[in-house]
Design a protein around this motif. Structure first.
Motif, PDB file in Angstrom:
ATOM      1  N   PRO A   1       0.806  -1.231   0.000  1.00 12.80           N
ATOM      2  CA  PRO A   1       0.000   0.000   0.000  1.00 12.80           C
ATOM      3  C   PRO A   1       0.837   1.279   0.000  1.00 12.80           C
ATOM      4  CG  PRO A   1      -0.057  -1.055   2.160  1.00 12.80           C
ATOM      5  CD  PRO A   1       0.611  -2.029   1.228  1.00 12.80           C
ATOM      6  N   HIS A   2       2.080   1.213   0.543  1.00 15.48           N
ATOM      7  CA  HIS A   2       2.909   2.418   0.626  1.00 15.48           C
ATOM      8  C   HIS A   2       3.710   2.657  -0.645  1.00 15.48           C
ATOM      9  CE1 HIS A   2       5.483  -0.956   1.676  1.00 15.48           C
ATOM     10  NE2 HIS A   2       6.548  -0.201   1.415  1.00 15.48           N
ATOM     11  N   MET A   3       3.667   1.713  -1.590  1.00 22.90           N
ATOM     12  CA  MET A   3       4.411   1.843  -2.840  1.00 22.90           C
ATOM     13  C   MET A   3       3.496   2.298  -3.972  1.00 22.90           C
ATOM     14  SD  MET A   3       6.873  -1.513  -3.044  1.00 22.90           S
ATOM     15  CE  MET A   3       8.148  -1.866  -1.830  1.00 22.90           C
ATOM     16  N   THR A   4       4.075   2.987  -4.957  1.00 20.88           N
ATOM     17  CA  THR A   4       3.339   3.344  -6.155  1.00 20.88           C
ATOM     18  C   THR A   4       3.166   2.107  -7.039  1.00 20.88           C
ATOM     19  OG1 THR A   4       5.323   3.863  -7.417  1.00 20.88           O
ATOM     20  CG2 THR A   4       4.340   5.663  -6.112  1.00 20.88           C
ATOM     21  N   VAL A   5       2.376   2.273  -8.089  1.00 20.77           N
ATOM     22  CA  VAL A   5       2.204   1.189  -9.061  1.00 20.77           C
ATOM     23  C   VAL A   5       3.555   0.792  -9.645  1.00 20.77           C
ATOM     24  CG1 VAL A   5       1.275   0.640 -11.350  1.00 20.77           C
ATOM     25  CG2 VAL A   5      -0.187   1.740  -9.636  1.00 20.77           C
ATOM     26  N   HIS A   6       4.356   1.790 -10.043  1.00 18.43           N
ATOM     27  CA  HIS A   6       5.684   1.514 -10.610  1.00 18.43           C
ATOM     28  C   HIS A   6       6.544   0.740  -9.616  1.00 18.43           C
ATOM     29  CE1 HIS A   6       9.821   2.201 -11.909  1.00 18.43           C
ATOM     30  NE2 HIS A   6       9.347   2.491 -13.116  1.00 18.43           N
TER      31      HIS A   6
END
Length: 380
Positions: A111-116
């Motif tokens: 959840p804390h990461m972007t899609v990339h």
């Protein structure tokens, strides 16, 4: 929602097709067995899956489909048997050493990461350089129509977009086999139908080898090159969707794939092209395609609801009264109470414009090619 844009063959193979080195067997399972105490979860399962093939494990809860997938993935250790991927025995290897892609029903995105960043994570674990990571992630997101969402976090995406991110994460490091455990189960029907088409398109264009688990018969028929129908830890039949539906090898497969109607009868006679069956409940004579069964043998007749037709009285193999008629869009699902003894309620699916009405007296007919016969010994 954007569709998959399959235009970047470098993520798979040149031209979107498997290379010569990728042809042949992608995965082989031999006599795989798993027990939990006295319960046999998987019983001597064996199969060979070709490179570029989409195979589905289909069955109800407890059939052994998910346990088989988990053993292939390495999350569950078999009691016996072997698992070979690309010619290498991986039966006792840890999951991370099998280099297989995995897509769960739960998206399991960070959840804390972007899609990339989510898609890049498997490459980072494998020590891929930053520039190569940027290139591969960019290509993969472009294929999935997610490029413009690269900077978003999972909570800012729809369920379908999150599932596509999970698929990209499994694709990005080019695994030899991608395993999918009911990945569309949490989505509504319209979105599920859309993603089925998109998953099948990307699989075909990139020549991916996919093993898919579902309990949804329609989903399995839409997606698969071959389906392994499982029951009580056994593979009942491993075949193409058409063969499973039209030429089931057991009453269970006939019922599970299409909820077949079953009628009791006996072989009355044979012609050059057909077998005639005298039905027990109504006394009618039903014509089936030719079967190599002796005259007088008791059989179970199986016919799918969509292959039965209503006709004028005296023109079918049996007659009865329409007890139920339910309009379902393009079809009417009808129940015809067959006349005679303990005759069953025949289920029909007929075009809505020609659907019968409740209380109507009709005959029921069927094309001989759509009739399957099973001996009593074949059971259910």
């Amino acid at each position: 929602m954007a569709d998959f844009k399959v235009a970047v063959p470098s993520v798979g193979q040149a031209g979107g097709k498997p290379s010569a080195t990728a042809t042949g067997k992608a995965l082989s399972v031999v006599a795989l067995r798993k027990t939990y105490g006295d319960v046999v979860a998987v019983d001597e399962a064996s199969m060979e899956i070709a490179a570029g093939e989409f195979v589905t494990f289909l069955g109800s809860s407890g059939s052994g489909k998910t346990t088989t997938l988990m053993m292939i993935a390495g999350f569950c250790e078999p009691d016996s048997g072997t698992i070979t991927v690309g010619g290498s025995d991986v039966t006792r290897l840890a999951p991370q050493k099998r280099n297989l892609g995995f897509v769960f029903q739960q998206y399991l995105l960070f959840p804390h990461m972007t899609v990339h960043e989510n898609v890049a994570f498997p490459l980072q674990l494998r020590g891929v350089g930053k520039s190569e990571i940027r290139r591969r992630v960019g290509e993969t997101l472009e294929i999935a129509g997610l490029s413009k969402f690269a900077g978003r976090r999972p909570r800012e995406l729809s369920g379908g977009q999150q599932q596509r991110v999970a698929l990209c994460r499994a694709l990005v490091y080019r695994p030899p086999v991608i395993l999918m455990d009911e990945p569309l189960g949490a989505l509504d029907k319209k979105l599920r139908d859309q993603l089925q088409i998109e998953i099948k398109t990307i699989q075909q264009e990139l020549g991916l080898t996919v093993i898919y688990v579902t309990h949804d018969q329609e989903e399995a028929l839409v997606l698969s090159d071959r389906i392994a129908v499982m029951r009580n830890g056994l593979i009942e039949q491993f075949d193409t969707p058409r063969e499973l539906f039209e030429r089931p090898k057991s009453p269970f497969v006939a019922d599970f794939l299409g909820a077949a109607n079953f009628l009791a009868g006996r072989i009355e006679q044979h012609t050059d092209q057909h077998t005639l069956v005298r039905l027990e409940e109504c006394g009618g004579l039903l014509t089936a395609r030719h079967h190599d069964l002796a005259t007088g043998v008791a059989v179970k007749v199986a016919v799918q609801p969509g292959r039965l037709s209503v006709c004028a009285p005296g023109e079918g193999f049996c007659g009865g009264t329409v007890e139920t008629a339910t309009y379902v869009g393009t079809i009417v699902r009808a129940g015809v109470r067959v006349e005679g003894g303990d005759a069953p309620l025949l289920r029909l699916e007929v075009p809505a414009g020609r659907g019968p009405v409740t209380g109507e007296r009709v005959d029921v007919s069927v094309d001989p090619e759509d009739v399957n016969l099973f001996t009593v010994e074949q059971g259910g």
